[in-house]
Design a protein around this motif. Structure first.
Motif, PDB file in Angstrom:
ATOM      1  N   THR A   1      -2.760 -15.153  -3.158  1.00  0.00           N
ATOM      2  CA  THR A   1      -2.551 -15.529  -4.551  1.00  0.00           C
ATOM      3  C   THR A   1      -1.161 -15.100  -5.016  1.00  0.00           C
ATOM      4  OG1 THR A   1      -3.580 -13.465  -5.285  1.00  0.00           O
ATOM      5  CG2 THR A   1      -4.994 -15.392  -5.110  1.00  0.00           C
ATOM      6  N   LYS A   2      -0.570 -15.922  -5.890  1.00  0.00           N
ATOM      7  CA  LYS A   2       0.763 -15.634  -6.415  1.00  0.00           C
ATOM      8  C   LYS A   2       0.757 -15.731  -7.930  1.00  0.00           C
ATOM      9  CE  LYS A   2       3.283 -16.896  -2.352  1.00  0.00           C
ATOM     10  NZ  LYS A   2       4.583 -17.259  -1.859  1.00  0.00           N
ATOM     11  N   CYS A   3       1.674 -15.024  -8.553  1.00  0.00           N
ATOM     12  CA  CYS A   3       1.817 -15.034 -10.009  1.00  0.00           C
ATOM     13  C   CYS A   3       2.258 -16.419 -10.468  1.00  0.00           C
ATOM     14  CB  CYS A   3       2.841 -13.988 -10.421  1.00  0.00           C
ATOM     15  SG  CYS A   3       3.196 -13.953 -12.183  1.00  0.00           S
ATOM     16  N   ILE A   4       1.718 -16.873 -11.590  1.00  0.00           N
ATOM     17  CA  ILE A   4       2.035 -18.199 -12.117  1.00  0.00           C
ATOM     18  C   ILE A   4       3.491 -18.269 -12.589  1.00  0.00           C
ATOM     19  CG2 ILE A   4       1.503 -19.825 -13.974  1.00  0.00           C
ATOM     20  CD1 ILE A   4      -1.389 -18.869 -13.806  1.00  0.00           C
ATOM     21  N   ILE A   5       3.991 -17.175 -13.135  1.00  0.00           N
ATOM     22  CA  ILE A   5       5.329 -17.180 -13.732  1.00  0.00           C
ATOM     23  C   ILE A   5       6.423 -16.905 -12.702  1.00  0.00           C
ATOM     24  CG2 ILE A   5       6.814 -16.067 -15.452  1.00  0.00           C
ATOM     25  CD1 ILE A   5       4.226 -15.488 -17.019  1.00  0.00           C
ATOM     26  N   CYS A   6       6.328 -15.771 -11.995  1.00  0.00           N
ATOM     27  CA  CYS A   6       7.430 -15.352 -11.123  1.00  0.00           C
ATOM     28  C   CYS A   6       7.172 -15.601  -9.638  1.00  0.00           C
ATOM     29  CB  CYS A   6       7.733 -13.874 -11.339  1.00  0.00           C
ATOM     30  SG  CYS A   6       6.405 -12.776 -10.842  1.00  0.00           S
ATOM     31  N   LYS A   7       6.006 -16.108  -9.266  1.00  0.00           N
ATOM     32  CA  LYS A   7       5.645 -16.445  -7.876  1.00  0.00           C
ATOM     33  C   LYS A   7       5.613 -15.234  -6.946  1.00  0.00           C
ATOM     34  CE  LYS A   7       5.702 -20.766  -9.042  1.00  0.00           C
ATOM     35  NZ  LYS A   7       4.656 -21.099  -9.951  1.00  0.00           N
ATOM     36  N   GLN A   8       5.418 -14.049  -7.501  1.00  0.00           N
ATOM     37  CA  GLN A   8       5.293 -12.830  -6.711  1.00  0.00           C
ATOM     38  C   GLN A   8       3.847 -12.689  -6.244  1.00  0.00           C
ATOM     39  OE1 GLN A   8       6.036  -9.377  -9.047  1.00  0.00           O
ATOM     40  NE2 GLN A   8       6.271  -8.024  -7.287  1.00  0.00           N
ATOM     41  N   GLN A   9       3.612 -12.075  -5.070  1.00  0.00           N
ATOM     42  CA  GLN A   9       2.247 -11.912  -4.589  1.00  0.00           C
ATOM     43  C   GLN A   9       1.465 -10.985  -5.501  1.00  0.00           C
ATOM     44  OE1 GLN A   9       2.192 -10.671  -0.523  1.00  0.00           O
ATOM     45  NE2 GLN A   9       1.976 -12.776   0.178  1.00  0.00           N
ATOM     46  N   VAL A  10       0.187 -11.359  -5.740  1.00  0.00           N
ATOM     47  CA  VAL A  10      -0.659 -10.634  -6.675  1.00  0.00           C
ATOM     48  C   VAL A  10      -1.912 -10.184  -5.938  1.00  0.00           C
ATOM     49  CG1 VAL A  10      -1.924 -10.830  -8.841  1.00  0.00           C
ATOM     50  CG2 VAL A  10       0.188 -12.057  -8.548  1.00  0.00           C
ATOM     51  N   HIS A  11      -2.456  -9.031  -6.320  1.00  0.00           N
ATOM     52  CA  HIS A  11      -3.668  -8.530  -5.686  1.00  0.00           C
ATOM     53  C   HIS A  11      -4.893  -8.808  -6.550  1.00  0.00           C
ATOM     54  CE1 HIS A  11      -3.913  -5.107  -8.464  1.00  0.00           C
ATOM     55  NE2 HIS A  11      -2.590  -5.146  -8.418  1.00  0.00           N
ATOM     56  N   GLN A  12      -6.057  -8.786  -5.958  1.00  0.00           N
ATOM     57  CA  GLN A  12      -7.366  -8.890  -6.607  1.00  0.00           C
ATOM     58  C   GLN A  12      -7.558 -10.166  -7.418  1.00  0.00           C
ATOM     59  OE1 GLN A  12      -8.384  -5.355  -8.697  1.00  0.00           O
ATOM     60  NE2 GLN A  12      -8.453  -4.128  -6.854  1.00  0.00           N
ATOM     61  N   ASP A  13      -7.198 -11.293  -6.886  1.00  0.00           N
ATOM     62  CA  ASP A  13      -7.460 -12.599  -7.491  1.00  0.00           C
ATOM     63  C   ASP A  13      -6.988 -12.707  -8.934  1.00  0.00           C
ATOM     64  OD1 ASP A  13      -8.636 -13.375  -5.116  1.00  0.00           O
ATOM     65  OD2 ASP A  13     -10.588 -12.638  -5.735  1.00  0.00           O
ATOM     66  N   ALA A  14      -5.794 -12.243  -9.208  1.00  0.00           N
ATOM     67  CA  ALA A  14      -5.240 -12.316 -10.555  1.00  0.00           C
ATOM     68  C   ALA A  14      -4.324 -13.530 -10.675  1.00  0.00           C
ATOM     69  CB  ALA A  14      -4.464 -11.042 -10.870  1.00  0.00           C
ATOM     70  N   LYS A  15      -4.076 -13.968 -11.918  1.00  0.00           N
ATOM     71  CA  LYS A  15      -3.175 -15.089 -12.167  1.00  0.00           C
ATOM     72  C   LYS A  15      -1.749 -14.613 -12.403  1.00  0.00           C
ATOM     73  CE  LYS A  15      -6.653 -18.024 -14.297  1.00  0.00           C
ATOM     74  NZ  LYS A  15      -7.045 -18.727 -15.506  1.00  0.00           N
ATOM     75  N   TYR A  16      -1.608 -13.429 -12.984  1.00  0.00           N
ATOM     76  CA  TYR A  16      -0.298 -12.894 -13.335  1.00  0.00           C
ATOM     77  C   TYR A  16      -0.080 -11.545 -12.655  1.00  0.00           C
ATOM     78  CZ  TYR A  16      -0.747 -16.244 -17.158  1.00  0.00           C
ATOM     79  OH  TYR A  16      -0.917 -17.378 -17.890  1.00  0.00           O
ATOM     80  N   CYS A  17       1.161 -11.237 -12.300  1.00  0.00           N
ATOM     81  CA  CYS A  17       1.480  -9.905 -11.786  1.00  0.00           C
ATOM     82  C   CYS A  17       1.488  -8.933 -12.968  1.00  0.00           C
ATOM     83  CB  CYS A  17       2.825  -9.909 -11.072  1.00  0.00           C
ATOM     84  SG  CYS A  17       4.236 -10.223 -12.130  1.00  0.00           S
ATOM     85  N   HIS A  18       1.558  -7.643 -12.673  1.00  0.00           N
ATOM     86  CA  HIS A  18       1.476  -6.635 -13.733  1.00  0.00           C
ATOM     87  C   HIS A  18       2.645  -6.746 -14.710  1.00  0.00           C
ATOM     88  CE1 HIS A  18       0.395  -2.892 -15.651  1.00  0.00           C
ATOM     89  NE2 HIS A  18       1.652  -2.514 -15.545  1.00  0.00           N
ATOM     90  N   THR A  19       3.830  -7.003 -14.211  1.00  0.00           N
ATOM     91  CA  THR A  19       5.018  -7.091 -15.064  1.00  0.00           C
ATOM     92  C   THR A  19       4.932  -8.275 -16.019  1.00  0.00           C
ATOM     93  OG1 THR A  19       6.286  -6.183 -13.221  1.00  0.00           O
ATOM     94  CG2 THR A  19       7.525  -7.161 -15.028  1.00  0.00           C
ATOM     95  N   CYS A  20       4.552  -9.442 -15.510  1.00  0.00           N
ATOM     96  CA  CYS A  20       4.458 -10.637 -16.356  1.00  0.00           C
ATOM     97  C   CYS A  20       3.297 -10.518 -17.349  1.00  0.00           C
ATOM     98  CB  CYS A  20       4.287 -11.881 -15.496  1.00  0.00           C
ATOM     99  SG  CYS A  20       5.714 -12.249 -14.465  1.00  0.00           S
TER     100      CYS A  20
END
Length: 96
Positions: free
Chosen positions: A52-71
């Motif tokens: 899974t990757k963040c919707i905004i910055c395309k960074q890898q995300v853990h635990q089936d999330a849509k957004y990374c912590h920063t975004c």
């Protein structure tokens, strides 16, 4: 940053198995194979971050999330479902 509803969906912390009490790394329980080729058995390997990757910055995300912590924090939304959690209108934030 996760909302109260999604807090229940968070995965547990990884803890090493106790020795010989249902551990997957012993030969007695059938978990580990002798003379196993690790390159062939790699496809069943566990990946902590998944695909899974963040919707905004395309960074890898853990635990089936849509957004990374920063975004999620900068937008004020829940990282897993995208629901508005925090009002960041009066915050002074930068993209640096």
């Amino acid at each position: 940053m996760v909302c109260e509803k999604c807090e229940k969906k968070l995965a547990k912390v990884i803890v090493p198995d106790k020795w010989k009490e249902g551990a997957s790394n012993t030969t007695e329980s059938g978990g580990r194979k002798i003379n196993e080729n690790k390159l062939l058995s790699r496809k069943n390997r566990w990946t902590p971050y998944g695909n899974t990757k963040c919707i905004i910055c395309k960074q890898q995300v853990h635990q089936d999330a849509k957004y990374c912590h920063t975004c999620a924090y900068s937008k004020g939304v829940c990282a897993m479902c995208g629901k508005q959690v925090l009002d960041t209108k009066l915050y002074k934030q930068s993209n640096v």
